[in-house]
Design an enzyme around this catalytic site. Structure first.
Site, short mmCIF file in Angstrom:
data_model
loop_
_atom_site.label_atom_id
_atom_site.label_comp_id
_atom_site.label_asym_id
_atom_site.label_seq_id
_atom_site.Cartn_x
_atom_site.Cartn_y
_atom_site.Cartn_z
N ARG A 187 5.74 -5.65 -6.73
CA ARG A 187 5.94 -4.25 -7.11
C ARG A 187 5.57 -4.00 -8.57
O ARG A 187 5.06 -2.92 -8.91
CB ARG A 187 7.38 -3.84 -6.83
CG ARG A 187 7.66 -3.62 -5.35
CD ARG A 187 9.06 -3.13 -5.08
NE ARG A 187 9.20 -2.72 -3.68
CZ ARG A 187 10.33 -2.37 -3.10
NH1 ARG A 187 11.46 -2.36 -3.81
NH2 ARG A 187 10.36 -2.01 -1.83
N LYS A 218 15.46 -4.41 18.07
CA LYS A 218 16.24 -3.45 18.84
C LYS A 218 15.54 -2.11 19.00
O LYS A 218 15.02 -1.56 18.04
CB LYS A 218 17.60 -3.23 18.17
CG LYS A 218 18.49 -4.47 18.16
CD LYS A 218 19.85 -4.17 17.54
CE LYS A 218 20.76 -5.38 17.60
NZ LYS A 218 22.10 -5.08 17.03
N GLY A 257 9.29 -4.55 5.98
CA GLY A 257 9.53 -5.88 5.41
C GLY A 257 9.09 -7.03 6.29
O GLY A 257 8.36 -7.93 5.85
N GLY A 262 11.81 1.17 3.86
CA GLY A 262 12.44 2.30 4.53
C GLY A 262 11.65 3.59 4.46
O GLY A 262 11.62 4.35 5.43
#
Length: 398
Positions: A37, A198, A355, A378
């Protein structure tokens, strides 16, 4: 795609530029373990500084919850940023108030200043108007280069952007252009690969993609839920029985939207998730009662590659199997290498993020061979879900 001001429209000479960065990098025992980053931020800082801007860098780090937590200070980033930039970086031990204002006031053209953790103030995460005004007092213009924090309506990402002339930095610009190419105005056909554990965590993503892409490949443990919902025996495989109705509904909605859903055709099974455990490849519906599906098989890989060869754009979020544990990385690595080869030959534009996805592409050795790999986590996922990101919306030009 909405219009944004970029650095092409900004002459920073002599101006104090408040640059929202994301310096929330991994740190262990006081040492930065991944400088990605920091390195990705440098082009924007260099451009602003070399054009005579007085660059004031702000960022959050971890979750101090409005308190001064010494181990959550941005101070260690000062040296790392200076080394990456190849120029000195000044420091102020607060991001608002007298210390920050005094440090900003003495900056000269081309100099860089790093301020302390914005989350040391409770007003940051509350998007408190007073904190936004305090940040705005530091500068003449605002540049956001932290797409990874743009899904949060915080004082440093949304509030201050409403108070100063606001621009997208080069990293933000690249992210927005890549995502627009992926879903906003893509070259078709578009193939999306979605994996993960999931269905319940990616409902919005699956729903949005099924309306926007031509082929939706579902892998990972979430594919087990779809297969079980279709009546296939899945042995001891991880799956969400309570999501079967939802899985069937997603399949129906995709058909109505003329989106092809590609589920696994064969599966790699084993008695446990362990390195180098004995495995078998079985057709869908033939998972033994004492086994679990941990990767997709070669027939599925071939089917995915066939769709990719006909595609112009690919979006990827989530691995196809339990790639962290060999040999259940084989399908993810094989497809990743195929995507990289197609990308390098000019056959496809490839955009990936999340990620686990970034880790999987690095594991496959192809992260640098994709068109664009987002490190935004996110924010990348929420964009794919079709949600409005406050930090992005604040940059839009009416």
């Amino acid at each position: 795609m909405p219009r944004f001001r970029t650095l092409d429209q900004l002459d920073p000479r002599g101006k104090r530029v408040l640059l929202r960065a994301d310096l929330n990098v991994p740190v262990k025992d006081g040492r930065i373990t991944d400088r990605t980053r920091i390195e990705r931020l440098c082009p924007t800082i260099r451009e602003l500084a070399e054009k005579g801007g007085r660059v004031i860098v702000i960022s959050h780090f971890e979750r101090p919850k409005g308190r001064r937590v010494p181990e959550m200070s941005l101070k260690p980033m000062q040296e790392a940023l200076s080394v990456a930039l190849g120029r000195p970086v000044a420091w102020a031990d607060d991001c608002i108030g007298e210390a920050a204002e005094a440090a900003a006031a003495v900056l000269k053209d081309g100099e860089v200043l790093l301020l302390e953790n914005t989350r040391y103030h409770a007003g940051e995460e509350k998007n408190d108007p007073e904190m936004a005004r305090a940040l705005a007092r530091l500068a003449d213009v605002y540049v956001n280069d932290a797409f990874s924090a743009a899904h949060r309506a915080h004082a440093s990402t949304e509030g201050v952007a409403r108070l100063l002339p606001a621009y997208a930095g080069r990293l933000m610009q690249a992210e927005l252009e890549a995502l627009d190419a992926a879903l906003g105005n893509p070259a078709r056909p578009v193939v999306a690969i979605v994996g993960g554990a999931k269905v319940s965590t990616k409902l919005d993503l699956l729903g949005n993609l099924s309306r926007k892409v031509d082929v939706l490949v579902i892998g990972g443990a979430m594919a087990n839920t779809f297969l079980a919902a279709q009546g296939h025996a899945m042995g001891r495989s991880l799956q969400e029985a309570e999501m079967h109705d939802t899985a069937r509904r997603i399949l129906e909605e995709a058909r109505a939207a003329n989106c092809e859903i590609l589920l696994p055709l064969d599966l790699v099974v084993a008695p446990s998730l362990a390195p180098d455990v004995p495995t078998r490849t079985v057709p869908v519906g033939a998972v033994p009662e004492d086994m679990m599906a941990l990767d997709v098989g070669p027939e599925t890989v071939a089917a995915i590659e066939a769709r990719l060869r006909r595609a112009s754009t690919m979006v990827w979020n989530g691995p196809l199997g339990a790639f962290e544990t060999p040999p259940f990385d084989m399908a993810t690595v094989a497809v990743a290498q195929s995507v990289a080869a197609l990308t390098q030959s000019g056959g496809i534009r490839s955009i990936a993020g999340g990620g686990d996805t970034v880790s999987a592409l690095k594991h496959a050795g192809v992260a640098e061979r994709m068109s664009y790999v987002s490190a935004a986590g996110g924010a990348f996922l929420e964009w794919l879900e079709g949600k409005t990101l406050p930090g992005v919306a604040a940059l839009e030009v009416a």
